[in-house]
Design an enzyme around this catalytic site. Sequence first.
Site, PDB file in Angstrom:
ATOM      1  N   SER A 256     -24.170  -2.473 -31.125  1.00  0.00           N
ATOM      2  CA  SER A 256     -25.401  -2.860 -30.430  1.00  0.00           C
ATOM      3  C   SER A 256     -25.931  -1.703 -29.615  1.00  0.00           C
ATOM      4  O   SER A 256     -25.210  -0.779 -29.263  1.00  0.00           O
ATOM      5  CB  SER A 256     -25.120  -4.035 -29.510  1.00  0.00           C
ATOM      6  N   LYS A 257     -27.212  -1.810 -29.345  1.00  0.00           N
ATOM      7  CA  LYS A 257     -27.914  -0.815 -28.559  1.00  0.00           C
ATOM      8  C   LYS A 257     -27.269  -0.644 -27.186  1.00  0.00           C
ATOM      9  O   LYS A 257     -27.241   0.445 -26.646  1.00  0.00           O
ATOM     10  CB  LYS A 257     -29.339  -1.316 -28.329  1.00  0.00           C
ATOM     11  N   ARG A 258     -26.765  -1.753 -26.658  1.00  0.00           N
ATOM     12  CA  ARG A 258     -26.235  -1.729 -25.301  1.00  0.00           C
ATOM     13  C   ARG A 258     -25.090  -0.727 -25.155  1.00  0.00           C
ATOM     14  O   ARG A 258     -24.892  -0.159 -24.111  1.00  0.00           O
ATOM     15  CB  ARG A 258     -25.774  -3.129 -24.898  1.00  0.00           C
TER      16      ARG A 258
END
Length: 486
Positions: A256-258
């Site tokens: 994920s981007k996170r």
Amino acid sequence: MIDEFPRVRFAPSPTGYLHVGGLRTALYNYLFAKHNNGKFILRIEDTDRNRFVEGAVENLISSLKWCGLEYDEGPDIGGSFGPYMQSMRLELYSKHAQELIENGHAYYCFCTPERLDALREEQQRQKLPQAKYDKHCLHLSKEEINENLESGIAKVIRLNVEPNHKIVFSDIIRGRVEFDSNNVDDQVLIKSDGYPTYHLANVVDDHLMKITHVVRGEEWLSSTPKHVLLYDFFNWEKPEFAHLPLLLNPDRTKLSKRQGDVAVEDYRAKGFLKEGLINFVALLGWNAGDDKEFYYMNELIEKFTLERVNKAGAVFDLDKLNWLNAEHLRKKSDEEILPMLKEEIIRASYDMSKFSDDYLLKIISTMKERVSFVREYLTKSPYFFEAPTEYEQSSIQKNWKEETPEQISKLYDAFTKLNNPTKEDYEIALAKTAEELNIGKGKLIHPLRLSVSGISTGPGVFDLLVTLGKEETLKRIKTAIGKIKI
Ligand code: GLU
């Protein structure tokens, strides 16, 4: 064995950028096509008008091209099966949806959003495993359907999934895959805005574009039974399927981007080489069956087979990407690195006219083993581009004594006498000066390094002097003598 020359496609929805997962899918398709003398096609799946992003297609194409994934057919270059943008093929999808309606494999649905919401809520209340359309409109009479169509009320077209049977297909990576048709929803094929959904457009295009192998991410596996039904309903031969493993964060959650960058353009902007990124992405779910990890594209093409792709999720390990990047950079010739270094110099706003190619090539060969990114030529050895204006305090404390200015001046004098000095000439001159002063060489070497570079680490000091040249070396020693205070 692949008997015919395969045709594969990368079919992204243009959501704004190329995700590294998308790059992996594109790469595996590309490698598979090239390995088998097949064709690699780019098709843009832009039928979701709500997700339209300005400039997304251009961005995607430029990322693919930067990575070297040239396609044989695509929206900007055409081909015999175009157009390659789904939004330009709408008539084809409605024509095929009509065919399904005529054969009883699809039907009009006029249910209002309110009815569908109520149905979903009721199913949730009953704790049914998943919300499914209840086939209400399948049972409308011909008259009711015609009346509704004439009145122009909103409608969609749905797939008519027969209950109580198994939908089976084989996947190159997963083997036999089986779904219970009771768990497959009567998928909308044409939406109320007249656009097709992914499922219909994808299958129609894969058939019309003569795609032989569908290679895509695991997240599409649950859509495949719907596609299999569509192929059967159309009486079309199915392509082979290969669903690639998920990409995971180091904590094994879905990438994920996170937890870091996911866009190819981010890695590009950070200075990763396309060779490093491609090599890394190739290993996300594939290996040749040995320990080899360093690959160039041509070697990947030679070795790649879908049979060697794993089922298990692949962890995105940044340390490995960094390592591969550094390896690829080191394997480049100094001449190959030169234009890349020039780009970085310009980006750092230095005056390029001050640096000759010869000088830059010297820097490259001096620093090559010490850098993992081209940018590090500037960050790790700024002194090659700018004389130091400050000097590392801890090194002054350790190496710059009261007697140092005098000793270093002697070294300065010795250096002035050298004519076009080599590394060895500097070395001999320093050894002689130390001997005359009756001190250890270290007493001169450390202050010398500090004077010319401002810091205490870096390549061998004599390499440094040769790279800087005699004139600059002398200038810097003089400045340091005047500037360094204890
Ligand atoms: N448009 C889908 C995507 O965005 C394509 C999936 C497929 O390859 O079938 O990834």
